[in-house]
Design a protein around this motif. Sequence first.
Motif, PDB file in Angstrom:
ATOM      1  N   SER A 239      36.346  46.396  41.990  1.00  0.00           N
ATOM      2  CA  SER A 239      37.266  46.400  40.851  1.00  0.00           C
ATOM      3  C   SER A 239      38.678  46.654  41.360  1.00  0.00           C
ATOM      4  O   SER A 239      38.881  47.067  42.501  1.00  0.00           O
ATOM      5  N   SER A 240      39.650  46.411  40.481  1.00  0.00           N
ATOM      6  CA  SER A 240      41.050  46.632  40.835  1.00  0.00           C
ATOM      7  C   SER A 240      41.245  48.082  41.241  1.00  0.00           C
ATOM      8  O   SER A 240      40.562  48.976  40.728  1.00  0.00           O
ATOM      9  N   GLN A 241      42.185  48.297  42.164  1.00  0.00           N
ATOM     10  CA  GLN A 241      42.381  49.650  42.675  1.00  0.00           C
ATOM     11  C   GLN A 241      43.792  49.839  43.199  1.00  0.00           C
ATOM     12  O   GLN A 241      44.457  48.885  43.595  1.00  0.00           O
ATOM     13  N   ALA A 242      44.231  51.089  43.164  1.00  0.00           N
ATOM     14  CA  ALA A 242      45.560  51.440  43.667  1.00  0.00           C
ATOM     15  C   ALA A 242      45.515  51.536  45.179  1.00  0.00           C
ATOM     16  O   ALA A 242      44.507  51.916  45.773  1.00  0.00           O
ATOM     17  N   GLY A 243      46.620  51.154  45.791  1.00  0.00           N
ATOM     18  CA  GLY A 243      46.763  51.295  47.235  1.00  0.00           C
ATOM     19  C   GLY A 243      47.788  52.381  47.510  1.00  0.00           C
ATOM     20  O   GLY A 243      47.830  53.405  46.829  1.00  0.00           O
TER      21      GLY A 243
ATOM     22  N   THR B  13      51.696  50.145  45.087  1.00  0.00           N
ATOM     23  CA  THR B  13      50.889  48.973  45.435  1.00  0.00           C
ATOM     24  C   THR B  13      49.606  48.980  44.615  1.00  0.00           C
ATOM     25  O   THR B  13      48.962  50.007  44.475  1.00  0.00           O
ATOM     26  N   LEU B  14      49.252  47.810  44.069  1.00  0.00           N
ATOM     27  CA  LEU B  14      48.050  47.659  43.271  1.00  0.00           C
ATOM     28  C   LEU B  14      47.298  46.432  43.773  1.00  0.00           C
ATOM     29  O   LEU B  14      47.891  45.388  44.036  1.00  0.00           O
ATOM     30  N   TYR B  15      45.989  46.588  43.936  1.00  0.00           N
ATOM     31  CA  TYR B  15      45.141  45.466  44.340  1.00  0.00           C
ATOM     32  C   TYR B  15      44.298  45.071  43.134  1.00  0.00           C
ATOM     33  O   TYR B  15      43.472  45.845  42.665  1.00  0.00           O
ATOM     34  N   THR B  16      44.531  43.855  42.638  1.00  0.00           N
ATOM     35  CA  THR B  16      43.834  43.354  41.457  1.00  0.00           C
ATOM     36  C   THR B  16      42.647  42.510  41.893  1.00  0.00           C
ATOM     37  O   THR B  16      42.817  41.535  42.636  1.00  0.00           O
ATOM     38  N   PHE B  17      41.440  42.898  41.434  1.00  0.00           N
ATOM     39  CA  PHE B  17      40.240  42.154  41.809  1.00  0.00           C
ATOM     40  C   PHE B  17      40.308  40.742  41.240  1.00  0.00           C
ATOM     41  O   PHE B  17      40.598  40.537  40.074  1.00  0.00           O
ATOM     42  N   ASN B  18      39.991  39.738  42.099  1.00  0.00           N
ATOM     43  CA  ASN B  18      39.965  38.335  41.672  1.00  0.00           C
ATOM     44  C   ASN B  18      38.535  37.851  41.487  1.00  0.00           C
ATOM     45  O   ASN B  18      38.156  37.439  40.404  1.00  0.00           O
TER      46      ASN B  18
END
Length: 189
Positions: free
Chosen positions: A108-112, A116-121
Motif C-alpha cells: 500500500s501507499s507509504q511515507a518515505g 516524500t510519498l510512495y503511492t502504490f500503483n
Amino acid sequence: YQLTTAASPAAAGVVTPASGGFYNAGTVVNVSATPNGAYQFASWSGPVSSSSVMMSGPAAVTANFQQMAGVTVTTSPAALTFVVDGTIYASSQTFNWIVGSSHSIAASSQAGAPGTLYTFNAWSDGGAGSHTITAPASATTYIASFSTQYQLTLIASPAAGGSVSVFSPPGNSNWYSAGALVQLDAAPN
C-alpha cells in the motif's frame, strides 16, 4: 524379506537403502530420503515408523517429495515495505514455496523520507494491492510498483510581502509526482 524403496516423483530424490535388498525377519532397517534440486521431503508411504521399517514380511516404502519454487517479492523503487503471509518486509525477499501452495501478498501507499510519498500503483501480476497468489512451478518475481511524489511547501518571505500559489497544474494538492513541472504564481501585497 525384500525391501522395495522408491521416490515419488521418481526424479525428486534418492531413497536409502536402494530398492531390492533382502533383510532377516525382525530386522529394523533405517530409511532416509534426500531431495534433489527444487524438491523437499514431505512424507513416507508404506510401513515406516519414524524413519525405520520393521521387516516382518516383504515391504514397499515410498518417499514422497514436494516440488519447491523460488519466489521473489520486491518493490520498485527498492526497499519499500510489503507484506507476505502476514509478515512485513522492507527489502527484497526470496521464498522457497511448495508448488501450488497459496500465499498472500500486500502493498500500500507509504511515507518515505520527510516530504516524500510512495503511492502504490500495481503488482506485476496485475493483482490488487492485497491478494492471494499460487506458488508457480518455476522461479517467479512479484514486483509492487510505486510512484514517487514530493511535497511542495510554498512560503512568502517576508510573510506579509505577498502570497505564493500553484498556477498549474490546477488543484489544491501540495503533493506532486516526481518529474512534474509545477508553475507558481507570486502575488505581491
